[in-house]
Design a protein around this motif. Structure first.
Motif, PDB file in Angstrom:
ATOM      1  N   ALA A 198       0.936  -0.660  -0.313  1.00 53.82           N
ATOM      2  CA  ALA A 198      -0.189   0.379   0.103  1.00 53.82           C
ATOM      3  C   ALA A 198       1.403   1.135  -0.253  1.00 53.82           C
ATOM      4  N   PRO A 229       0.999   6.409  -2.812  1.00 48.64           N
ATOM      5  CA  PRO A 229      -1.108   6.581  -2.612  1.00 48.64           C
ATOM      6  C   PRO A 229      -1.074   7.550  -2.027  1.00 48.64           C
ATOM      7  N   ASP A 230      -0.562   8.840  -1.630  1.00 49.29           N
ATOM      8  CA  ASP A 230      -1.881   9.870  -1.173  1.00 49.29           C
ATOM      9  C   ASP A 230      -2.070  10.675  -2.642  1.00 49.29           C
ATOM     10  N   GLU A 267      -4.826   8.249  -3.857  1.00 48.79           N
ATOM     11  CA  GLU A 267      -6.057   8.633  -3.333  1.00 48.79           C
ATOM     12  C   GLU A 267      -6.422  10.402  -3.754  1.00 48.79           C
ATOM     13  N   ARG A 289      -8.266   9.116  -7.273  1.00 43.29           N
ATOM     14  CA  ARG A 289      -9.521   8.707  -7.244  1.00 43.29           C
ATOM     15  C   ARG A 289     -10.281   9.635  -6.469  1.00 43.29           C
ATOM     16  N   ARG A 290     -10.200  10.488  -6.034  1.00 41.91           N
ATOM     17  CA  ARG A 290     -11.520  11.661  -5.279  1.00 41.91           C
ATOM     18  C   ARG A 290     -12.197  12.286  -6.834  1.00 41.91           C
ATOM     19  N   LEU A 303      -6.536  16.722   1.148  1.00 43.64           N
ATOM     20  CA  LEU A 303      -7.759  15.246   1.035  1.00 43.64           C
ATOM     21  C   LEU A 303      -8.766  14.815   2.269  1.00 43.64           C
TER      22      LEU A 303
END
Length: 175
Positions: free
Chosen positions: A19, A63-64, A67, A70-71, A96
């Motif tokens: 992850a 990873p941030d 994300e 994705r948002r 985020l």
């Protein structure tokens, strides 16, 4: 085993990264089902997306970043926001954590306040101004009711017939 995706990106089948691992643009593209050029475009529109760039311009997403992408994708594609609307949400939320989760809606002008009373005209005007700034998705509209067709008067029929003959003559000239 390496499989080819529809947009030409390669992804290792069956191999999953941890992850906390960085992802390449092709991996993110496959994961989000968004073409690579769209991800590059979003980088120009959202300064919060800052992939690490290595030699030859290769991008590695934290990873941030993934994300956040994705948002952004959910807000644009599922919730119907425009790019300006998502930019405003990102500015106001300061990151985020403050972004709404995909599928959640922002309060509308017709929501009642906490006391259960209707909002005043000034509150509605203020909410309307805020809604225009946030660029919320447009509510579904009903189609206008169908009108019954009424017969045309002889005068109108004659005028329309003359117009049709003129248009037909012009069409012949063009052909």
């Amino acid at each position: 085993m390496i499989e080819e995706t529809s947009d030409g990106a390669r992804a290792k089948a069956g191999a999953s990264k941890s992850a906390s691992a960085f992802r390449t643009i092709s991996e993110v593209s496959v994961d989000l089902e968004v073409p690579q050029h769209v991800l590059r475009f979003w980088e120009t529109k959202f300064p919060q997306i800052k992939p690490l760039k290595r030699g030859g311009g290769r991008r590695y997403y934290r990873p941030d970043d993934v994300e956040l992408l994705r948002r952004i994708q959910a807000l644009l594609y599922q919730d119907g926001y425009t790019i300006k609307g998502v930019q405003k949400l990102l500015r106001e939320s300061r990151g985020l954590a403050g972004l709404p989760m995909p599928g959640t809606r922002m309060p509308s002008l017709f929501d009642e306040d906490e006391g259960g009373e209707d909002a005043s005209a000034e509150e509605l005007a203020l909410l309307a101004a805020e809604a225009e700034e946030v660029d919320e998705p447009a509510p579904a509209r009903k189609p206008p009711p169908r009108r019954r067709k009424q017969p045309l008067s002889p005068e109108v029929r004659e005028v329309l017939s003359e117009i049709l003959m003129d248009l037909t003559a012009l069409r012949r000239l063009l052909d």
